[in-house]
Enzyme design. Structure first.
Site, PDB file in Angstrom:
ATOM      1  N   SER A 161       0.795  -1.226   0.000  1.00  0.00           N
ATOM      2  CA  SER A 161       0.000   0.000   0.000  1.00  0.00           C
ATOM      3  C   SER A 161       0.828   1.277   0.000  1.00  0.00           C
ATOM      4  O   SER A 161       0.258   2.376  -0.112  1.00  0.00           O
ATOM      5  CB  SER A 161      -0.947   0.004   1.203  1.00  0.00           C
ATOM      6  OG  SER A 161      -1.926  -1.003   1.069  1.00  0.00           O
ATOM      7  N   HIS A 208     -14.711  -0.269   4.596  1.00  0.00           N
ATOM      8  CA  HIS A 208     -14.507   1.105   5.062  1.00  0.00           C
ATOM      9  C   HIS A 208     -15.703   2.002   4.794  1.00  0.00           C
ATOM     10  O   HIS A 208     -15.674   3.200   5.081  1.00  0.00           O
ATOM     11  CB  HIS A 208     -13.282   1.715   4.365  1.00  0.00           C
ATOM     12  CG  HIS A 208     -11.984   1.078   4.741  1.00  0.00           C
ATOM     13  ND1 HIS A 208     -11.469  -0.019   4.088  1.00  0.00           N
ATOM     14  CD2 HIS A 208     -11.086   1.381   5.715  1.00  0.00           C
ATOM     15  CE1 HIS A 208     -10.313  -0.366   4.629  1.00  0.00           C
ATOM     16  NE2 HIS A 208     -10.056   0.462   5.612  1.00  0.00           N
ATOM     17  N   CYS A 242      -7.619   2.072   2.178  1.00  0.00           N
ATOM     18  CA  CYS A 242      -8.708   1.259   1.632  1.00  0.00           C
ATOM     19  C   CYS A 242      -8.272   0.626   0.315  1.00  0.00           C
ATOM     20  O   CYS A 242      -7.975   1.322  -0.656  1.00  0.00           O
ATOM     21  CB  CYS A 242      -9.943   2.125   1.428  1.00  0.00           C
ATOM     22  SG  CYS A 242     -11.296   1.255   0.606  1.00  0.00           S
ATOM     23  N   ASP A 301     -10.465  -6.587   0.758  1.00  0.00           N
ATOM     24  CA  ASP A 301      -9.820  -5.443   1.407  1.00  0.00           C
ATOM     25  C   ASP A 301      -9.152  -5.951   2.674  1.00  0.00           C
ATOM     26  O   ASP A 301      -9.573  -6.968   3.240  1.00  0.00           O
ATOM     27  CB  ASP A 301     -10.875  -4.397   1.767  1.00  0.00           C
ATOM     28  CG  ASP A 301     -10.270  -3.072   2.182  1.00  0.00           C
ATOM     29  OD1 ASP A 301     -10.253  -2.156   1.349  1.00  0.00           O
ATOM     30  OD2 ASP A 301      -9.826  -2.952   3.341  1.00  0.00           O
TER      31      ASP A 301
END
Length: 504
Positions: A196, A241, A254, A235
């Protein structure tokens, strides 16, 4: 002369002197030897010198190395061997038939090699290496204004001193067969999924290409499905989320938002944009042996696997998984470009050089590469504002390290899977072997409003980027930005909240 033994003790010298007459042509001579007083510290940047072997003799200038027994093997020692070595001297002598020198007929003194001044900050390097504890991994810290490398960490490490005059077989075998690979330069050659930490770059690409806006929203139920496809792409937060925009999706990391954004961008646009930040190509640092990572594309997959590119591969590339690989050095260089407004810099470890018998320094000037163009600077500000809230926002995945801090950090957490999970399989760190646990990542720059340091941290099998990698980065930033007399001990490691440490 051919050296037979090094580092003779006083007793060994005395024993030989008594029996000198038994060994015609053999003498004891004093000589200088390279010594690394800091031992293991920054060895993967510095490298070491070693005895000239048969293979090296094939490439070296035999005349200039005729009086030399050592040569740079790896690291800075190898890159700058020519500058460090200098020029050999010579003398013509008259000798006896036994080789004893009677008189010197001609002498040309050698020219000393140059002194090199490095960009590495010893105090920051020490703090960075200590911050990892028993974890293996890497951290690279850079000055985003000129590309100077402040810290270059690859752990575990090793002592270079035994290599200078020849490490013994058993000791070298132990290093080579150590499963933690202390000889492996992770900062330069370790290739990891960025996870991420790639999201700010993909977000910027989305804004600049019109694939998303500040006001675009995506609903995250905890999974994502492609059109006309039932497969669920999970996720990290299984409950989802809810409805999020770009700011929320960076702050809370997210995945679903970036699955959708990556699909809108397409692999071609994503590849083209991320390449500007140096992904998929070597940075050109002045240390030999760098690997270039892997920024996947349609052409690459066709060439490498003889297969077409699939939409599912696009969406997982958008969260830094799949084929995507980066080195810690690349990640730090890209983070520095985020910090300085899009100026790509070639990282460097040597700051200046100095000739013998001179006090003057010749600086190695910054080596700018390209400036990343962007349609609106507000896009840049939007992404950086989101990264600030990753650390200082109420729901940021690295909010634990933002407590009681005198400066602001812009950061992004990440985790990278070591192995793939089945569609409905749940990741359980406690139930799997440590070597199969997720890698923990964190990128950051600070102070956020006027950055002087950018850092990338990768902790192998560390799990959560917010709980493990971010505190290491905080200690690196503290060591560089705070007065050394200030008690800046990071007390947040044990305070990491469950939500911040669950996935990112």
């Amino acid at each position: 002369a051919i050296p037979l033994l090094f580092h003779l003790s006083d007793e060994e010298v005395a024993r030989f002197s008594v029996n000198r007459h038994r060994f015609p042509g053999v003498d004891i001579t004093a000589g200088l030897a390279r010594h690394y007083p800091q031992g293991e510290l920054a060895v993967h940047a510095l490298g070491y010198v070693g005895r000239i072997d048969e293979q090296a003799l094939k490439t070296l200038d035999s005349s200039n190395y005729s009086g030399t027994t050592h040569v740079g093997k790896i690291g800075i020692e190898k890159t700058y061997e020519t500058l460090l070595h200098g020029t050999v001297g010579l003398q013509e002598v008259e000798t006896t038939a036994q080789g004893r020198i009677l008189r010197v007929l001609k002498r040309e003194p050698p020219v000393s090699g140059r002194n090199l001044y490095l960009t590495l900050d010893t105090r920051v390097q020490q703090a960075a290496e200590a911050a990892f504890g028993d974890f293996a991994g890497s951290a690279v810290a850079m000055n985003p204004e000129n590309g100077d490398v402040i810290a270059f960490v690859s752990l575990p490490t090793y002592d270079p001193n035994p290599f200078v005059n020849g490490i013994d077989y058993d000791a070298y075998k132990a290093l080579r067969e150590n499963e933690r690979q202390p000889l492996f330069n992770r900062a330069l050659r370790g290739q990891y999924p960025p996870g991420s930490t790639i999201k700010p770059f993909v977000g910027l690409a989305g804004l600049d290409n019109g694939a998303t806006t500040d006001h675009s929203k995506t609903y995250c139920p905890g999974y994502y499905t492609l059109p006309n496809n039932t497969r669920k792409y999970r996720d990290w937060k299984r409950t989802g989320h809810g409805t999020v925009n770009l700011h929320d999706s960076i702050v809370q990391s997210c995945d679903v938002y970036f699955y959708d954004l990556a699909l809108s961008l397409g692999i071609d646009n994503m590849n083209s944009y991320l390449r500007h930040f140096g992904f998929g190509r070597a940075t050109g640092i002045d240390i030999v042996g760098e690997l270039s990572g892997l920024l996947p594309s349609r052409e690459w997959k066709r060439r490498r696997h003889d297969q077409p590119w699939f939409p599912g591969e696009t969406i997982i590339t958008g969260i830094g998984q799949g084929f995507f690989l980066t080195t810690p050095l690349q990640l730090a260089t890209a983070t520095a470009a985020l910090a300085n407004g899009g100026r790509m810099l070639q990282p460097n470890v040597v700051q200046a050089e100095q000739t013998a018998n001179s006090s003057a320094l010749t600086p190695h000037l910054p080596r700018p590469q390209e400036t990343i163009s962007i349609s609106h600077m507000s896009h840049w500000d939007r992404v950086i504002s989101s990264m600030i809230d990753v650390v200082h926002g109420a729901r940021g995945t690295a909010r634990a390290i933002g407590k009681d801090i005198p400066f602001r950090i812009a950061g992004k957490t990440g985790t990278a899977q070591v192995f793939g999970l089945k569609e409905e399989e749940k990741y359980d760190a406690e139930a799997i072997a440590e070597k199969l646990r997720d890698h923990a990542l964190f990128i950051a720059f600070a102070p956020a409003d006027a950055p002087t340091i950018a850092v990338a941290v990768i902790v192998e099998n560390g799990g959560s980027g917010g709980a493990v990698a971010a505190p290491i980065a905080r200690k690196i930033l503290d060591a560089y930005l705070l007065d050394p007399e200030t008690d800046a001990e990071d007390e947040t490691e044990s305070e990491t909240e469950t939500e911040a440490g669950t996935g990112e």
